[in-house]
Each structure stands twice: as structure tokens, then as C-alpha cells.
Design an enzyme around this catalytic site. Structure first.
Site, mmCIF file in Angstrom:
data_model
loop_
_atom_site.group_PDB
_atom_site.id
_atom_site.type_symbol
_atom_site.label_atom_id
_atom_site.label_comp_id
_atom_site.label_asym_id
_atom_site.label_seq_id
_atom_site.Cartn_x
_atom_site.Cartn_y
_atom_site.Cartn_z
ATOM 1 N N GLY A 296 0.839 -1.210 0.000
ATOM 2 C CA GLY A 296 0.000 0.000 0.000
ATOM 3 C C GLY A 296 0.865 1.247 0.000
ATOM 4 N NE ARG B 162 -2.216 -4.476 -1.781
ATOM 5 C CZ ARG B 162 -1.809 -3.937 -0.628
ATOM 6 N NH1 ARG B 162 -0.819 -4.459 0.044
ATOM 7 N NH2 ARG B 162 -2.412 -2.870 -0.133
ATOM 8 C CG ASP C 119 3.350 -6.664 7.824
ATOM 9 O OD1 ASP C 119 2.767 -6.213 6.806
ATOM 10 O OD2 ASP C 119 2.763 -7.201 8.768
ATOM 11 C CB THR D 10 2.691 0.804 6.206
ATOM 12 O OG1 THR D 10 1.349 0.557 6.615
ATOM 13 C CG2 THR D 10 3.585 0.477 7.390
ATOM 14 C CB ILE D 11 -1.075 5.078 6.761
ATOM 15 C CG1 ILE D 11 -2.126 4.018 6.434
ATOM 16 C CG2 ILE D 11 -0.710 5.901 5.543
ATOM 17 C CD1 ILE D 11 -3.492 4.619 6.157
ATOM 18 C CG ASP D 12 -2.215 0.158 8.694
ATOM 19 O OD1 ASP D 12 -2.975 1.138 8.583
ATOM 20 O OD2 ASP D 12 -2.373 -0.898 8.070
ATOM 21 C CG ASP E 22 1.103 -2.607 10.623
ATOM 22 O OD1 ASP E 22 1.957 -1.950 9.998
ATOM 23 O OD2 ASP E 22 0.293 -3.362 10.066
ATOM 24 N NE ARG F 48 -6.045 -5.144 6.249
ATOM 25 C CZ ARG F 48 -5.606 -4.388 5.257
ATOM 26 N NH1 ARG F 48 -6.438 -3.629 4.600
ATOM 27 N NH2 ARG F 48 -4.330 -4.380 4.908
ATOM 28 C CE LYS G 137 -18.256 14.256 27.421
ATOM 29 N NZ LYS G 137 -17.191 13.318 27.130
HETATM 30 P P1 ATP Z 1 0.629 -2.625 3.529
HETATM 31 O O1 ATP Z 1 1.078 -2.695 4.979
HETATM 32 O O2 ATP Z 1 0.338 -1.240 3.116
HETATM 33 O O3 ATP Z 1 -0.432 -3.622 3.163
HETATM 34 P P2 ATP Z 1 2.612 -4.465 2.578
HETATM 35 O O4 ATP Z 1 4.030 -4.269 2.199
HETATM 36 O O5 ATP Z 1 2.350 -5.235 3.835
HETATM 37 O O6 ATP Z 1 1.943 -3.043 2.640
HETATM 38 P P3 ATP Z 1 1.540 -6.649 0.932
HETATM 39 O O7 ATP Z 1 0.553 -6.582 -0.176
HETATM 40 O O8 ATP Z 1 1.212 -7.498 2.102
HETATM 41 O O9 ATP Z 1 1.826 -5.125 1.330
HETATM 42 O O10 ATP Z 1 2.930 -7.161 0.323
HETATM 43 C C1 ATP Z 1 3.501 -6.542 -0.825
HETATM 44 C C2 ATP Z 1 4.079 -7.576 -1.759
HETATM 45 O O11 ATP Z 1 5.130 -8.304 -1.105
HETATM 46 C C3 ATP Z 1 3.119 -8.665 -2.219
HETATM 47 O O12 ATP Z 1 2.312 -8.235 -3.288
HETATM 48 C C4 ATP Z 1 4.072 -9.756 -2.668
HETATM 49 O O13 ATP Z 1 4.559 -9.510 -3.950
HETATM 50 C C5 ATP Z 1 5.219 -9.609 -1.658
HETATM 51 N N1 ATP Z 1 5.088 -10.632 -0.616
HETATM 52 C C6 ATP Z 1 4.338 -10.590 0.508
HETATM 53 N N2 ATP Z 1 4.439 -11.743 1.202
HETATM 54 C C7 ATP Z 1 5.255 -12.546 0.500
HETATM 55 C C8 ATP Z 1 5.750 -13.881 0.665
HETATM 56 N N3 ATP Z 1 5.416 -14.634 1.725
HETATM 57 N N4 ATP Z 1 6.583 -14.375 -0.277
HETATM 58 C C9 ATP Z 1 6.938 -13.646 -1.340
HETATM 59 N N5 ATP Z 1 6.499 -12.386 -1.561
HETATM 60 C C10 ATP Z 1 5.674 -11.839 -0.673
#
Ligand code: ATP
Length: 327
Positions: free
Chosen positions: A14, A75, A106, A129-131, A133, A175, A217
Site C-alpha cells: 500500500g 502487489r 510487513d 505504511t500508514i498503519d 504496525d 485492520r 453531553k
Molecule cells: P501494507 O502494509 O500497506 O499492506 P505491505 O508491504 O504489507 O503493505 P503486501 O501486499 O502485504 O503489502 O505485500 C507486498 C508484496 O510483497 C506482495 O504483493 C508480494 O509480492 C510480496 N510478498 C508478501 N508476502 C510474500 C511472501 N510470503 N513471499 C513472497 N512475496 C511476498
């Protein structure tokens, strides 16, 4: 081991405000240290397809104030497969790239860890990330801007809530984490805050709203994190409260994606600039598989593995403050 000559940077997952400031910082740091820099479009998908652009200190000018990401984010399902990751490695090798900076959340770091296990490719993560987390940093890039956006929106909702004696449920993003809800709730003076980390329960919510009403209130704001564990979505929650407290006129406002956009706050710009410099320095020093972050207001690093496995704990003192403020 050869000297690091070329570094790639990408944004993944994101988007968040401040990602551009982080890209700018990585590019300028590369220029400062005499390294080539390559931008990868569309995260891991662009890596697989070799969708690269050569970046220098000038062609990233005037982006520090821009939301979103000039490199686009995506993604990638293909990167979750061995074949996809092999293609990505081949693209990096074909372009003679020595290290990769991944700006993301993450999920993006999980992908980085898997990739590194297979190819031992040097990667440093920047938390965007804005969360908020992610373990290993007190602030992720974009969180402060999202908070300010949420507070501004809640302030506006309060104007209409108080004019009509209404009870507003305002849903903010988060979330799995209630950082935005808790901080924006305290900052905007919400009467009640519902976060995924704590299950307040419907009875306590009703009790608390009755208390507010009895204390005189006439309007109230309840801030709800998307992932709140009370077991009802924000609309069901509003219906339930309206049924049980018919004297209240209840409304719902879901802030949604507006929280991701907009010009980054000064805090996020400064944070992104600091973390970008550190990420490049670590790659040059061949210290990899790390995530850079803000720890006790100093720039530091944590292993990527720890960053994805650890949990940022919600601040108990702030929970107490929020309780006291709603009396
Ligand atoms: P946000 O916190 O905003 O959702 P994010 O980095 O957690 O951001 P994700 O969509 O969870 O976003 O992950 C981004 C990309 O990282 C995925 O589209 C995928 O390509 C890759 N990715 C995530 N998990 C795995 C995994 N277990 N193995 C390989 N690639 C991964």
C-alpha cells in the site's frame, strides 16, 4: 566481495505519504556517495519485468511534498512463486545491481526475507505504511500524515455532530493495529475509541455512552479502527447503539482511502529523509537484511526477520489518557 556500485529502490504494498521523500533521499544519498541509482516501477512486479529507470539527484526534484509514489506500487502474485523470484534475481543481475532498498510494509519485508534466503541478495527495508504496525520503529513513514488527516476530518465531523446533537461513529484505517484510532481519537477528543488490540465489548460501550449522556453531553464521537474486535462492523455497531439508546441520532462516517493520500507532514518528510540516508549507508557498508527505523528518536536498524515477527505494542499510558479524557 566487490564494492557496491549500483543500488535499486522500489515502493511496494500500500502506498503512504512520504514514500516520495524516501525515494528522493535514497537517490540523493547514492549521488552523495558516488553510487548509481535505479528506480524500480511497481514494486516486485516491476522487478520481475525489469521495469527500471535510471535516477539521479535532478530527476527526483520537487517530489518531497507529493503524496503517493512516483515509482508506483503494486502487489505481485508472481513474486510469491519461486519462478517469479528467479526472474527478479535475473533482472537484478543483468542490470549489475548490488543492493535493493524496499520501501513498504510487513508483506513487502516478508517477500524480501524469502528472496534473501534464496539468493542472498542484499536488501534494506524502509518502513512505509500508514498503519504504524511494524516492529523496530516508533513511526512508519506516512503514519503521522494519516493521523493528521484523520484528526482534521474528525474535527469537521464534530462541528456537524454538535450542531445536530448526533452521535457519530467514525471509522479510521487499521485492520490489525489501533495506532491511528487511538492517537487520532485522543487528538480529536473522541468520547470512545475502539481498537483491535482491546475488546471493549458492547455493554461497556453502551454504558460509557450513557455516562456521557448523563454527564450532559449532547453529541459524541466514537472512533473505530477498521479491525476492531467487537464483532460488528461500524454500521452494525451504529444500528445496535441506536436501538439501545434511541435518544441519540446516530451517523456513520468511514474515512477510507483519503487517509492514505495527501502531501506528507513535515515529520514524515524528515523521517523519510533520515531513513533513506541510513538505508544507503547500510548497503554500502554491506550490512543487509535490515530494516531502518526510528528507535528512541535515533535512526537505527532491526533485522528484517525481527521487524516482521515482532509486534508494536499499543501505549498503555495513552490508553489511560484516553479514558481520563472521556470523563
Ligand atoms: P501494507 O502494509 O500497506 O499492506 P505491505 O508491504 O504489507 O503493505 P503486501 O501486499 O502485504 O503489502 O505485500 C507486498 C508484496 O510483497 C506482495 O504483493 C508480494 O509480492 C510480496 N510478498 C508478501 N508476502 C510474500 C511472501 N510470503 N513471499 C513472497 N512475496 C511476498
Amino acid at each position: 566481495m566487490r564494492e557496491v556500485r549500483k543500488i535499486a529502490v522500489m515502493t511496494s504494498g500500500g502506498d503512504s505519504p512520504g514514500m516520495n521523500a524516501a525515494i528522493r533521499s535514497v537517490v540523493r544519498s547514492c549521488a552523495y556517495y558516488g553510487k548509481e541509482c535505479v528506480g524500480v516501477y511497481r514494486g516486485y512486479q516491476g522487478l520481475i519485468e525489469g521495469d527500471f529507470i535510471s535516477l539521479n539527484a535532478r530527476n527526483i526534484k520537487n517530489i518531497i511534498n507529493k503524496g503517493g509514489t512516483i515509482l508506483k506500487s503494486a502487489r505481485s502474485k508472481e513474486f510469491r512463486t519461486e519462478e517469479g523470484r528467479k526472474k527478479a534475481f535475473d533482472q537484478l543481475a543483468a542490470d549489475d545491481i548490488d543492493g535493493l532498498v524496499v520501501i513498504g510494509g510487513d508483506g513487502s519485508f516478508t517477500g524480501a526475507v524469502v528472496f534473501n534466503e534464496e539468493y542472498n541478495f542484499p536488501i534494506v527495508g524502509i518502513p512505509g505504511t500508514i498503519d504504524n504496525d511494524i516492529y523496530g520503529t516508533s513511526h512508519t513513514i506516512g503514519y503521522d500524515t494519516a493521523l493528521n488527516t484523520a484528526v482534521e476530518a474528525i474535527d469537521k465531523i464534530r462541528d456537524t455532530a454538535s450542531s445536530h446533537n448526533r452521535l457519530f461513529f467514525v471509522e479510521v484505517m487499521g485492520r490489525d493495529a489501533g495506532f491511528i484510532a487511538l492517537n487520532a481519537g485522543v487528538g480529536a477528543g473522541a468520547e470512545e475509541i475502539l481498537i483491535p488490540e482491546l475488546n471493549l465489548g458492547l455493554d461497556r460501550l453502551l454504558e460509557s455512552l450513557k455516562k456521557s449522556r448523563d454527564a450532559g453531553k449532547s453529541s459524541s464521537i466514537v472512533v473505530v479502527a477498521e479491525g476492531d474486535k467487537i464483532g460488528k462492523n461500524v454500521f452494525e455497531l451504529a444500528d445496535y447503539v441506536e436501538e439501545n439508546l434511541p435518544e441519540y441520532e446516530v451517523r456513520v462516517s468511514v474515512l477510507g482511502h483519503m487517509q492514505r493520500g495527501g502531501s506528507p507532514s513535515c515529520f514524515d518528510r524528515v523521517l523519510a529523509s533520515r531513513l533513506g540516508v541510513k538505508a544507503v549507508e547500510l548497503l554500502i557498508e554491506r550490512q543487509t537484511n535490515l530494516m531502518v527505523g526510528l528507535i528512541n528518536n535515533e535512526v537505527g536498524s532491526t533485522s528484517l526477520e525481527k521487524a516482521i515477527k515482532g509486534q508494536n505494542i499499543i501505549n498503555k499510558e495513552l490508553l489511560k489518557v484516553s479514558d481520563i479524557m472521556s470523563t
